[in-house]
Design a protein around this motif. Structure first.
Motif, PDB file in Angstrom:
ATOM      1  N   GLU B   6     -18.522   2.618 -18.810  1.00 18.57           N
ATOM      2  CA  GLU B   6     -17.908   1.588 -19.636  1.00 18.57           C
ATOM      3  C   GLU B   6     -18.987   0.689 -20.198  1.00 18.57           C
ATOM      4  N   ALA B   7     -18.803   0.310 -21.380  1.00 18.92           N
ATOM      5  CA  ALA B   7     -19.769  -0.596 -21.985  1.00 18.92           C
ATOM      6  C   ALA B   7     -19.690  -1.944 -21.278  1.00 18.92           C
ATOM      7  N   LEU B   8     -20.822  -2.607 -21.254  1.00 20.82           N
ATOM      8  CA  LEU B   8     -20.861  -3.905 -20.584  1.00 20.82           C
ATOM      9  C   LEU B   8     -20.306  -4.962 -21.524  1.00 20.82           C
ATOM     10  N   THR B   9     -19.071  -4.747 -21.907  1.00 22.26           N
ATOM     11  CA  THR B   9     -18.476  -5.682 -22.856  1.00 22.26           C
ATOM     12  C   THR B   9     -17.477  -6.572 -22.144  1.00 22.26           C
ATOM     13  N   ALA B  10     -17.079  -7.588 -22.867  1.00 17.39           N
ATOM     14  CA  ALA B  10     -16.117  -8.519 -22.277  1.00 17.39           C
ATOM     15  C   ALA B  10     -14.811  -7.806 -21.972  1.00 17.39           C
ATOM     16  N   SER B  11     -14.336  -7.044 -22.926  1.00 21.57           N
ATOM     17  CA  SER B  11     -13.057  -6.393 -22.708  1.00 21.57           C
ATOM     18  C   SER B  11     -13.170  -5.364 -21.590  1.00 21.57           C
ATOM     19  N   GLY B  12     -14.298  -4.701 -21.507  1.00 21.33           N
ATOM     20  CA  GLY B  12     -14.492  -3.739 -20.430  1.00 21.33           C
ATOM     21  C   GLY B  12     -14.480  -4.437 -19.073  1.00 21.33           C
ATOM     22  N   TYR B  13     -15.157  -5.576 -19.029  1.00 19.90           N
ATOM     23  CA  TYR B  13     -15.214  -6.344 -17.785  1.00 19.90           C
ATOM     24  C   TYR B  13     -13.820  -6.767 -17.350  1.00 19.90           C
ATOM     25  N   ILE B  14     -13.066  -7.283 -18.324  1.00 14.89           N
ATOM     26  CA  ILE B  14     -11.706  -7.728 -18.017  1.00 14.89           C
ATOM     27  C   ILE B  14     -10.856  -6.542 -17.564  1.00 14.89           C
ATOM     28  N   GLN B  15     -10.945  -5.482 -18.333  1.00  8.90           N
ATOM     29  CA  GLN B  15     -10.187  -4.275 -18.020  1.00  8.90           C
ATOM     30  C   GLN B  15     -10.491  -3.808 -16.609  1.00  8.90           C
ATOM     31  N   HIS B  16     -11.758  -3.830 -16.307  1.00  7.84           N
ATOM     32  CA  HIS B  16     -12.170  -3.364 -14.988  1.00  7.84           C
ATOM     33  C   HIS B  16     -11.552  -4.195 -13.873  1.00  7.84           C
ATOM     34  N   PHE B 225      -9.640 -16.781 -14.238  1.00  4.80           N
ATOM     35  CA  PHE B 225     -10.895 -16.689 -13.467  1.00  4.80           C
ATOM     36  C   PHE B 225     -11.819 -15.646 -14.087  1.00  4.80           C
ATOM     37  N   ILE B 226     -11.242 -14.537 -14.530  1.00 10.97           N
ATOM     38  CA  ILE B 226     -12.053 -13.482 -15.138  1.00 10.97           C
ATOM     39  C   ILE B 226     -12.683 -13.982 -16.439  1.00 10.97           C
ATOM     40  N   LEU B 227     -11.878 -14.676 -17.225  1.00 12.37           N
ATOM     41  CA  LEU B 227     -12.403 -15.204 -18.488  1.00 12.37           C
ATOM     42  C   LEU B 227     -13.527 -16.200 -18.240  1.00 12.37           C
ATOM     43  N   ILE B 228     -13.297 -17.043 -17.216  1.00  4.22           N
ATOM     44  CA  ILE B 228     -14.338 -18.025 -16.901  1.00  4.22           C
ATOM     45  C   ILE B 228     -15.623 -17.316 -16.475  1.00  4.22           C
ATOM     46  N   ALA B 229     -15.440 -16.189 -15.795  1.00  4.71           N
ATOM     47  CA  ALA B 229     -16.617 -15.456 -15.319  1.00  4.71           C
ATOM     48  C   ALA B 229     -17.415 -14.854 -16.467  1.00  4.71           C
ATOM     49  N   LEU B 230     -16.848 -14.834 -17.657  1.00  4.45           N
ATOM     50  CA  LEU B 230     -17.565 -14.295 -18.809  1.00  4.45           C
ATOM     51  C   LEU B 230     -18.484 -15.333 -19.440  1.00  4.45           C
ATOM     52  N   MET B 231     -18.359 -16.566 -19.027  1.00  2.00           N
ATOM     53  CA  MET B 231     -19.194 -17.612 -19.594  1.00  2.00           C
ATOM     54  C   MET B 231     -20.607 -17.499 -19.038  1.00  2.00           C
TER      55      MET B 231
END
Lengths: 156, 273
Positions: B6-16, B225-231
């Motif tokens: 998976e690409a190290l993208t925001a959506s990938g991170y969230i999806q994961h 929490f996941i969104l915050i972790a993207l900051m």
């Protein structure tokens, strides 16, 4: 995804969060718990004290009851003694009264007797003189012999 | 995530982070995760199961320990805490439950503490356990908050639903329960179909609303929490900490609401109309 700085960020956040909990969440909880503990401990202590107090009070009550009984006995005994004394006194008084009355009666009787004796004596003397006069009508001069007669009267 | 590239993208991170560890049977064996994409209904979210059962066992073990060591004298701190929980739930059950049923208070306590513990996993930093599991055990997906899994909340609420139906029939009899479903709110034989539809909706809405409320709250919380972790890592605490603090309230409140509504629904099931 590999480990990156996100982990650091989360660690910082977590540390801060834990600090917050330690500072502001834990103490009130602990307070509530400790207060409850204290309340229970106090309650138990109170109960223990009350039980001890009750025991003491019971002992005291028993003792007082015993005292009261002893006092009552003493009072009854005293009363009995006093009663006997009063009866005794009354008896003595009555005896004295009786003796007095008897003595008075006797004195009265004596007086009466003396009076009656005197009367009798005088009557006997008079009778004797009358008799003697009758017998010795002429030979005795009442004036001249009255002193003899009086002597006789005194002797009777 | 490593396995899929998976690409190290925001959506990938969230999806994961929103993907459960799955298990299913495939070709006579056991398959995991991607192999289970077409397994349909017979897929198990093993992470939800593991954590929910684990937390349930933890609850039972802790409270049993406190119960066994309970003294009639001055209680220890933990016993005190357990006593407060038990007393609180018991009081609520007594206040809101009309009628007599020995199941209600223990059921309420179990629901409350279990859901609270499952919700509590939300406060663990979202990457800690999944990342560790990935590194050490090679588990590609792991969701540690069971209540963000609709299956778990629906499982709980359907159990409550079964109890509602069971006690309705037990108290009112099949006839009484049927009457309740068909002759209310309009007491006329012509309107029986209308009544049936209305009452069935009312009845079915209970478990659905229970499950969706809990799931929705926790899922949303987790997502934030996941969104915050993207900051950027140095800025995360500014949002993460307030949200976590607010979340203390949410997790207790949601556990409480679930318990409260369960008691109220069961109380209604016991009442004759």
């Amino acid at each position: 995804m590999s480990i990156n700085a996100t982990l650091l960020g989360q660690a910082i956040s977590f540390a801060l969060f834990v600090w917050f909990c330690m500072k502001f969440v834990w103490p009130p909880l602990m307070n509530a718990i400790e207060e409850r503990q204290k309340k229970i401990a106090d309650g138990l202590a109170d109960a223990g004290r009350a039980a001890k107090d009750l025991e003491l009070a019971q002992a005291k009550a028993t003792e007082q009851l015993k005292d009261a009984k002893a006092t009552a006995n003493e009072i009854i005994e005293q009363a009995n003694k006093r009663k006997a004394q009063i009866v005794e006194e009354a008896k003595a008084e009555a005896d004295a009264e009786r003796a007095k009355i008897v003595a008075q009666g006797k004195a009265e009787i004596e007086n009466e007797r003396n009076r009656v004796k005197d009367d009798l004596r005088k009557q006997v003397a008079a009778l004797a003189i009358i008799g003697a006069e009758k017998i010795l009508e002429r030979s005795i001069d009442p004036a001249a012999h009255s002193d003899i007669v009086n002597k006789l009267v005194a002797e009777i | 995530m490593a396995t899929t590239g998976e690409a190290l993208t925001a959506s990938g991170y969230i999806q994961h982070h929103l993907t459960n560890a799955k298990m299913c049977s495939a070709d006579g064996g056991v398959a995991f995760n991607y192999a289970c994409q077409d397994a349909g209904f017979w897929t198990w979210h093993i992470d939800s199961l593991l954590f929910s059962v684990g937390l349930g066992v933890l609850f039972l073990w802790l409270f049993r320990k406190a119960g066994k060591k309970a003294t009639t004298g001055v209680p220890g701190k933990f016993q005190c805490f357990v006593e407060m929980c038990v007393e609180g739930v018991d009081k609520i059950a007594k206040d809101s439950f009309n009628g007599r049923n020995a199941v209600i208070a223990p059921l309420g306590l179990t629901i409350f503490v279990w859901i609270f513990l499952m919700n509590l996993m939300d406060l663990v930093p979202i990457d800690f356990i999944p990342e560790a599991a990935n590194r050490l055990l090679g588990v590609p997906y792991l969701k540690i908050v069971p209540t963000t899994d609709l299956n778990v909340t629906l499982g709980l609420s359907l159990s409550v639903f079964v109890l509602i139906v069971f006690y309705s029939i037990k108290v009112k009899g099949i006839g009484g329960f049927t009457k309740e479903l068909t002759l209310q709110p309009f007491n006329h034989w012509l309107l029986i179909p209308v009544n049936l539809v209305l009452e069935t909706v009312t009845l079915v809405a209970k478990p659905i609303s229970l499950a969706l409320r809990l799931f929705g709250n926790l899922y949303a919380g987790e997502l934030i929490f996941i969104l915050i972790a993207l900051m950027p890592w140095w800025a995360q605490f500014a949002l993460s900490v307030p949200w976590a603090i607010f979340h203390i309230l949410v997790i207790v409140l949601q556990a409480f609401i679930f318990m409260m509504l369960t008691i109220v629904y069961l109380s209604m099931a016991h009442e004759e109309h």
